[in-house]
Motif scaffolding. Sequence first.
Motif, PDB file in Angstrom:
ATOM      1  N   GLY A 111      45.135  56.733  44.642  1.00 19.45           N
ATOM      2  CA  GLY A 111      44.515  55.707  45.474  1.00 19.45           C
ATOM      3  C   GLY A 111      44.407  54.354  44.813  1.00 19.45           C
ATOM      4  O   GLY A 111      45.036  54.073  43.783  1.00 19.45           O
ATOM      5  N   LEU A 112      43.565  53.519  45.402  1.00 16.00           N
ATOM      6  CA  LEU A 112      43.367  52.148  44.963  1.00 16.00           C
ATOM      7  C   LEU A 112      42.372  52.064  43.807  1.00 16.00           C
ATOM      8  O   LEU A 112      41.649  53.022  43.520  1.00 16.00           O
ATOM      9  CB  LEU A 112      42.862  51.298  46.130  1.00 16.00           C
ATOM     10  N   SER A 113      42.349  50.900  43.170  1.00  7.48           N
ATOM     11  CA  SER A 113      41.384  50.641  42.104  1.00  7.48           C
ATOM     12  C   SER A 113      40.206  49.854  42.660  1.00  7.48           C
ATOM     13  O   SER A 113      40.341  49.100  43.624  1.00  7.48           O
ATOM     14  CB  SER A 113      42.031  49.819  40.987  1.00  7.48           C
ATOM     15  N   ILE A 114      39.060  50.030  42.025  1.00  2.00           N
ATOM     16  CA  ILE A 114      37.884  49.214  42.330  1.00  2.00           C
ATOM     17  C   ILE A 114      37.832  48.146  41.244  1.00  2.00           C
ATOM     18  O   ILE A 114      37.534  48.443  40.089  1.00  2.00           O
ATOM     19  CB  ILE A 114      36.590  50.059  42.356  1.00  2.00           C
ATOM     20  N   ILE A 115      38.168  46.910  41.622  1.00  2.00           N
ATOM     21  CA  ILE A 115      38.366  45.862  40.626  1.00  2.00           C
ATOM     22  C   ILE A 115      37.574  44.609  40.987  1.00  2.00           C
ATOM     23  O   ILE A 115      36.944  44.531  42.038  1.00  2.00           O
ATOM     24  CB  ILE A 115      39.857  45.496  40.485  1.00  2.00           C
ATOM     25  N   GLY A 116      37.665  43.619  40.089  1.00  2.00           N
ATOM     26  CA  GLY A 116      37.040  42.324  40.333  1.00  2.00           C
ATOM     27  C   GLY A 116      36.137  41.925  39.180  1.00  2.00           C
ATOM     28  O   GLY A 116      35.082  42.517  38.986  1.00  2.00           O
ATOM     29  N   THR A 117      36.552  40.911  38.412  1.00  2.00           N
ATOM     30  CA  THR A 117      35.749  40.488  37.262  1.00  2.00           C
ATOM     31  C   THR A 117      34.628  39.530  37.651  1.00  2.00           C
ATOM     32  O   THR A 117      33.643  39.400  36.928  1.00  2.00           O
ATOM     33  CB  THR A 117      36.644  39.797  36.221  1.00  2.00           C
ATOM     34  N   THR A 118      34.777  38.870  38.801  1.00  2.00           N
ATOM     35  CA  THR A 118      33.755  37.900  39.227  1.00  2.00           C
ATOM     36  C   THR A 118      33.061  38.287  40.515  1.00  2.00           C
ATOM     37  O   THR A 118      32.083  37.661  40.891  1.00  2.00           O
ATOM     38  CB  THR A 118      34.383  36.502  39.431  1.00  2.00           C
ATOM     39  N   GLY A 119      33.569  39.319  41.185  1.00  2.00           N
ATOM     40  CA  GLY A 119      32.985  39.720  42.466  1.00  2.00           C
ATOM     41  C   GLY A 119      33.502  38.938  43.650  1.00  2.00           C
ATOM     42  O   GLY A 119      33.273  39.300  44.798  1.00  2.00           O
ATOM     43  N   ILE A 120      34.207  37.837  43.377  1.00  2.00           N
ATOM     44  CA  ILE A 120      34.682  36.942  44.427  1.00  2.00           C
ATOM     45  C   ILE A 120      36.198  36.841  44.354  1.00  2.00           C
ATOM     46  O   ILE A 120      36.775  36.728  43.274  1.00  2.00           O
ATOM     47  CB  ILE A 120      34.054  35.543  44.283  1.00  2.00           C
ATOM     48  N   VAL A 121      36.861  36.889  45.515  1.00  2.00           N
ATOM     49  CA  VAL A 121      38.307  36.698  45.595  1.00  2.00           C
ATOM     50  C   VAL A 121      38.584  35.234  45.889  1.00  2.00           C
ATOM     51  O   VAL A 121      38.195  34.717  46.937  1.00  2.00           O
ATOM     52  CB  VAL A 121      38.931  37.575  46.704  1.00  2.00           C
ATOM     53  N   GLU A 122      39.230  34.566  44.945  1.00  2.00           N
ATOM     54  CA  GLU A 122      39.645  33.186  45.189  1.00  2.00           C
ATOM     55  C   GLU A 122      41.010  33.213  45.870  1.00  2.00           C
ATOM     56  O   GLU A 122      41.949  33.811  45.363  1.00  2.00           O
ATOM     57  CB  GLU A 122      39.739  32.406  43.873  1.00  2.00           C
ATOM     58  N   PRO A 123      41.135  32.581  47.038  1.00  2.00           N
ATOM     59  CA  PRO A 123      42.378  32.690  47.800  1.00  2.00           C
ATOM     60  C   PRO A 123      43.585  32.119  47.066  1.00  2.00           C
ATOM     61  O   PRO A 123      43.496  31.107  46.384  1.00  2.00           O
ATOM     62  CB  PRO A 123      42.089  31.895  49.083  1.00  2.00           C
ATOM     63  N   MET A 124      44.716  32.839  47.231  1.00  2.00           N
ATOM     64  CA  MET A 124      46.008  32.393  46.726  1.00  2.00           C
ATOM     65  C   MET A 124      45.979  32.129  45.218  1.00  2.00           C
ATOM     66  O   MET A 124      46.605  31.204  44.723  1.00  2.00           O
ATOM     67  CB  MET A 124      46.461  31.119  47.451  1.00  2.00           C
ATOM     68  N   SER A 125      45.278  32.926  44.481  1.00  2.00           N
ATOM     69  CA  SER A 125      45.152  32.700  43.044  1.00  2.00           C
ATOM     70  C   SER A 125      46.374  33.251  42.316  1.00  2.00           C
ATOM     71  O   SER A 125      46.493  34.452  42.102  1.00  2.00           O
ATOM     72  CB  SER A 125      43.883  33.364  42.505  1.00  2.00           C
ATOM     73  N   PRO A 183      33.082  45.837  38.135  1.00  2.00           N
ATOM     74  CA  PRO A 183      32.533  46.544  39.296  1.00  2.00           C
ATOM     75  C   PRO A 183      31.541  47.644  38.927  1.00  2.00           C
ATOM     76  O   PRO A 183      30.544  47.837  39.618  1.00  2.00           O
ATOM     77  CB  PRO A 183      33.772  47.132  39.963  1.00  2.00           C
ATOM     78  N   LYS A 184      31.821  48.358  37.839  1.00  2.00           N
ATOM     79  CA  LYS A 184      30.896  49.419  37.407  1.00  2.00           C
ATOM     80  C   LYS A 184      29.519  48.833  37.112  1.00  2.00           C
ATOM     81  O   LYS A 184      28.484  49.369  37.533  1.00  2.00           O
ATOM     82  CB  LYS A 184      31.467  50.116  36.168  1.00  2.00           C
ATOM     83  N   LYS A 185      29.511  47.704  36.409  1.00  2.00           N
ATOM     84  CA  LYS A 185      28.253  47.033  36.096  1.00  2.00           C
ATOM     85  C   LYS A 185      27.546  46.598  37.379  1.00  2.00           C
ATOM     86  O   LYS A 185      26.323  46.749  37.519  1.00  2.00           O
ATOM     87  CB  LYS A 185      28.515  45.831  35.202  1.00  2.00           C
ATOM     88  N   MET A 186      28.329  46.054  38.333  1.00  2.00           N
ATOM     89  CA  MET A 186      27.743  45.615  39.609  1.00  2.00           C
ATOM     90  C   MET A 186      27.116  46.773  40.374  1.00  2.00           C
ATOM     91  O   MET A 186      26.025  46.656  40.938  1.00  2.00           O
ATOM     92  CB  MET A 186      28.805  44.939  40.473  1.00  2.00           C
TER      93      MET A 186
END
Length: 372
Positions: A164-178, A120-123
């Motif tokens: 609080g919450l984290s700002i996360i995500g290695t691909t930018g996309i949430v794949e459902p039910m992973s 996310p930082k890179k994004m």
Amino acid sequence: MSDKTMRPGITTGTCAAAAAKAAVLAWQGRLDTHVEVKTPQEKLIRVAIEKSLAMPGGGLASVIKDAGDDPDITNGVRIDVQVRISDCPDIIIQAGEGVGVVTKPGLSVPVGLPAVNEGPKKMIITAIRDVLPRDKGAIVTISIPGGEELAKRTLNPVLGIAGGLSIIGTTGIVEPMSEEAFKNSLVPQISVVKALGYQDIVFVPGKIGQDIAVNQYGLPEEAIVQTSNFIGHMLENAAKLGVKRVLLFGHLGKIVKVSAGIFHTHNRMADARLETIAAYLAVEGAPQAVIKEIMECTTTEAAMPIIERYNFNAVYNLLATRASLRAERYVFSDLTVGTAVVTLKGKILGLDQAARDIGGTLGWNMTELTTG
């Protein structure tokens, strides 16, 4: 079963990057309703902007998190990003309301910094650089209203992420039910425990087990890792990360599965709890009448009074010993495992010698079992 295609969503990192870009555009006089941001894999994602406005020296924009068909706790939250333009060329990211700060070592983000992962930082930096003049920098403040309360229902408090919450995500996309993503989200707990200096750690299935371990037996909270149903996955990662000993500390309903060599303990994957108890009771010499009563039960809690009535409580120590043996075999003896079996109320039913040794090293309060 429905064959409807599951709709993917976007990560909190994507939301923050899009809001940051929209905030810079607002400073430039553009109130865009959608922006495109680039993922770490160079994929473009188009994101809706809830609102944006110019402010003195910068801008503010908001994005509503859309997790798609994934049951994500952050689905529907608003992510606000305020950008203050700076003459210093650096881009500095700060935690605002509802965004956590790292307080324990062992995570990919150093202690004291906002819980914004590298992807996310890179994004965010890429999104801002895409529209910011080259001679300018920015101070970026990310906020999530209500994030501190939501974070209490995540692993953040265990991981040492406060506020609080984290700002996360290695691909930018949430794949459902992973399931794989959820399993991987559990692993950083081990790194945190290691970074705090522990060679021995405690595996509990969830929050109830953790509360029992800490509040009733005095095990150090910093040494406890929640495994959910993925005991095998977590054992493998503990071995990879150099953990020396693991104490499995859990309810009979979970531990008995490990005794049978079942390392994904969700009931839809495998459920031989009563059959396993019956088999080990048979090893202990229980008559057929006892075995039949056990097999007529629907839960392991219901089996406990029967075991008590017929005075076969020694079976719990056998189950604990066997769980440890199967767990060590699972990781090819790369670490030592001890097991303690507890009730829902926290009473220890049985344990093996390795559990006594590991628990003793960790300073647990086991005076009632010292003569057992």
